[in-house]
Scaffold this active site. Structure first.
Site, PDB file in Angstrom:
ATOM      1  N   LYS A  48     -11.379   7.097  -4.964  1.00 53.54           N
ATOM      2  CA  LYS A  48     -12.151   8.329  -5.100  1.00 53.54           C
ATOM      3  C   LYS A  48     -12.582   8.529  -6.562  1.00 53.54           C
ATOM      4  O   LYS A  48     -12.129   7.809  -7.465  1.00 53.54           O
ATOM      5  CB  LYS A  48     -11.311   9.489  -4.539  1.00 53.54           C
ATOM      6  CG  LYS A  48     -11.001   9.268  -3.027  1.00 53.54           C
ATOM      7  CD  LYS A  48     -10.503  10.507  -2.327  1.00 53.54           C
ATOM      8  CE  LYS A  48      -9.024  10.671  -2.368  1.00 53.54           C
ATOM      9  NZ  LYS A  48      -8.529  11.749  -1.457  1.00 53.54           N
ATOM     10  N   GLU A  87     -14.528   5.401  10.543  1.00 50.81           N
ATOM     11  CA  GLU A  87     -14.835   5.479   9.112  1.00 50.81           C
ATOM     12  C   GLU A  87     -15.564   4.217   8.619  1.00 50.81           C
ATOM     13  O   GLU A  87     -16.494   4.319   7.825  1.00 50.81           O
ATOM     14  CB  GLU A  87     -13.550   5.682   8.310  1.00 50.81           C
ATOM     15  CG  GLU A  87     -12.932   7.060   8.544  1.00 50.81           C
ATOM     16  CD  GLU A  87     -11.575   7.222   7.865  1.00 50.81           C
ATOM     17  OE1 GLU A  87     -11.094   6.255   7.242  1.00 50.81           O
ATOM     18  OE2 GLU A  87     -11.006   8.326   7.958  1.00 50.81           O
ATOM     19  N   HIS A 122      -8.299   7.102  -0.587  1.00 53.26           N
ATOM     20  CA  HIS A 122      -8.270   7.491   0.821  1.00 53.26           C
ATOM     21  C   HIS A 122      -7.956   6.232   1.620  1.00 53.26           C
ATOM     22  O   HIS A 122      -8.485   5.155   1.322  1.00 53.26           O
ATOM     23  CB  HIS A 122      -9.629   8.038   1.255  1.00 53.26           C
ATOM     24  CG  HIS A 122      -9.732   8.132   2.757  1.00 53.26           C
ATOM     25  ND1 HIS A 122      -9.192   9.186   3.462  1.00 53.26           N
ATOM     26  CD2 HIS A 122     -10.242   7.273   3.672  1.00 53.26           C
ATOM     27  CE1 HIS A 122      -9.391   8.965   4.767  1.00 53.26           C
ATOM     28  NE2 HIS A 122     -10.020   7.819   4.916  1.00 53.26           N
ATOM     29  N   TYR A 171     -14.913  13.772   6.330  1.00 56.52           N
ATOM     30  CA  TYR A 171     -13.821  14.731   6.534  1.00 56.52           C
ATOM     31  C   TYR A 171     -14.092  15.673   7.710  1.00 56.52           C
ATOM     32  O   TYR A 171     -13.488  16.744   7.777  1.00 56.52           O
ATOM     33  CB  TYR A 171     -13.579  15.543   5.256  1.00 56.52           C
ATOM     34  CG  TYR A 171     -12.851  14.780   4.168  1.00 56.52           C
ATOM     35  CD1 TYR A 171     -11.647  14.116   4.441  1.00 56.52           C
ATOM     36  CD2 TYR A 171     -13.331  14.739   2.864  1.00 56.52           C
ATOM     37  CE1 TYR A 171     -10.960  13.423   3.439  1.00 56.52           C
ATOM     38  CE2 TYR A 171     -12.644  14.044   1.860  1.00 56.52           C
ATOM     39  CZ  TYR A 171     -11.464  13.397   2.162  1.00 56.52           C
ATOM     40  OH  TYR A 171     -10.781  12.725   1.170  1.00 56.52           O
ATOM     41  N   ASN A 174      -5.470  12.584  -5.263  1.00 52.59           N
ATOM     42  CA  ASN A 174      -4.591  11.465  -4.900  1.00 52.59           C
ATOM     43  C   ASN A 174      -5.292  10.105  -4.919  1.00 52.59           C
ATOM     44  O   ASN A 174      -4.814   9.156  -4.310  1.00 52.59           O
ATOM     45  CB  ASN A 174      -3.896  11.759  -3.570  1.00 52.59           C
ATOM     46  CG  ASN A 174      -4.864  12.024  -2.450  1.00 52.59           C
ATOM     47  OD1 ASN A 174      -6.056  11.776  -2.589  1.00 52.59           O
ATOM     48  ND2 ASN A 174      -4.370  12.522  -1.340  1.00 52.59           N
TER      49      ASN A 174
HETATM   50  P1  TYD Z   1      -5.435  14.087   5.030  1.00 53.75           P
HETATM   51  O1  TYD Z   1      -6.495  13.332   5.795  1.00 53.75           O
HETATM   52  O2  TYD Z   1      -4.513  14.991   5.785  1.00 53.75           O
HETATM   53  O3  TYD Z   1      -4.507  13.074   4.165  1.00 53.75           O
HETATM   54  P2  TYD Z   1      -4.632  11.494   3.883  1.00 53.75           P
HETATM   55  O4  TYD Z   1      -5.779  11.349   2.901  1.00 53.75           O
HETATM   56  O5  TYD Z   1      -3.300  11.109   3.271  1.00 53.75           O
HETATM   57  O6  TYD Z   1      -4.857  10.819   5.210  1.00 53.75           O
HETATM   58  O7  TYD Z   1      -6.144  14.976   3.903  1.00 53.75           O
HETATM   59  C1  TYD Z   1      -7.353  14.589   3.338  1.00 53.75           C
HETATM   60  C2  TYD Z   1      -7.359  14.987   1.880  1.00 53.75           C
HETATM   61  O8  TYD Z   1      -7.248  16.382   1.748  1.00 53.75           O
HETATM   62  C3  TYD Z   1      -6.175  14.422   1.109  1.00 53.75           C
HETATM   63  O9  TYD Z   1      -6.407  13.134   0.617  1.00 53.75           O
HETATM   64  C4  TYD Z   1      -5.980  15.436   0.009  1.00 53.75           C
HETATM   65  C5  TYD Z   1      -6.520  16.723   0.583  1.00 53.75           C
HETATM   66  N1  TYD Z   1      -5.467  17.695   0.938  1.00 53.75           N
HETATM   67  C6  TYD Z   1      -5.230  18.769   0.090  1.00 53.75           C
HETATM   68  O10 TYD Z   1      -5.889  18.885  -0.974  1.00 53.75           O
HETATM   69  N2  TYD Z   1      -4.296  19.692   0.438  1.00 53.75           N
HETATM   70  C7  TYD Z   1      -3.536  19.561   1.568  1.00 53.75           C
HETATM   71  O11 TYD Z   1      -2.662  20.431   1.831  1.00 53.75           O
HETATM   72  C8  TYD Z   1      -3.771  18.422   2.444  1.00 53.75           C
HETATM   73  C9  TYD Z   1      -2.974  18.241   3.709  1.00 53.75           C
HETATM   74  C10 TYD Z   1      -4.759  17.532   2.086  1.00 53.75           C
END
Ligand code: TYD
Length: 148
Positions: free
Chosen positions: A11, A137, A126, A51, A123
């Site tokens: 990202k 995706e 993805h 998303y 984070n």
């Molecule tokens: P998600 O698809 O639940 O997680 P992952 O990427 O681990 O599969 O969430 C999508 C993105 O949303 C995630 O990368 C970071 C953000 N996010 C938040 O900012 N706050 C939150 O409480 C959650 C669950 C996700």
């Protein structure tokens, strides 16, 4: 076991922090094969489709802006496809838990991620959540001829 494919995105925060090389190395240093790779300047339409399943969540607007690079100098995203046995589970392990504070310290998110003072999880990567999501995706991000 049958090989499967998974979408991995670095990202815009990963690009801004200039650590794309390390992240790609970490994924290449596994038994998964890189089968697709490109740089994408993410549009509103692509971010919202990506998303789409999280549309009702309180953080939806924020993560759409995040993926578009609005929070990180309009940086692009490195989109990759990795293929191999248990690719989704392996790639998710390498990425670490969604919340960087809870991620294994040796995972990409544990090493480089952060939670902002507003509570957004920056984070870095993805990774598709399961095989069905991975198929959706990969079709969203790549044309058939762009993967090998
Ligand atoms: P998600 O698809 O639940 O997680 P992952 O990427 O681990 O599969 O969430 C999508 C993105 O949303 C995630 O990368 C970071 C953000 N996010 C938040 O900012 N706050 C939150 O409480 C959650 C669950 C996700």
């Amino acid at each position: 076991m049958k090989a499967e494919s998974v979408l991995v995105l670095i990202k815009p925060d990963g690009m801004q922090k200039a650590i794309a090389g390390e992240v790609i190395s970490q994924f290449l240093n596994s038994d998964l094969k890189l089968t697709g790779m490109k740089l994408v300047q993410v549009s509103l339409k692509l971010a919202q489709s990506h998303y789409g399943h999280l549309r009702g969540k309180f953080f939806f607007k924020e993560i759409v802006s995040y993926l578009m690079g609005d929070l990180h100098g309009k940086n692009p995203v490195v989109a990759m496809v990795f293929t191999g046995t248990d690719a989704v589970a392996k790639a998710r392990r390498m990425a670490g838990a969604t919340n960087p504070e809870e991620a294994d310290p040796r995972s990409v998110r544990g090493k480089f991620g952060r939670v902002t003072t507003k509570g957004v999880f920056e984070n870095l990567v993805h990774v598709s959540s399961d095989i069905t999501e991975a198929r959706r995706e990969i079709a969203l991000w790549f044309k058939k001829e762009e993967t090998i």
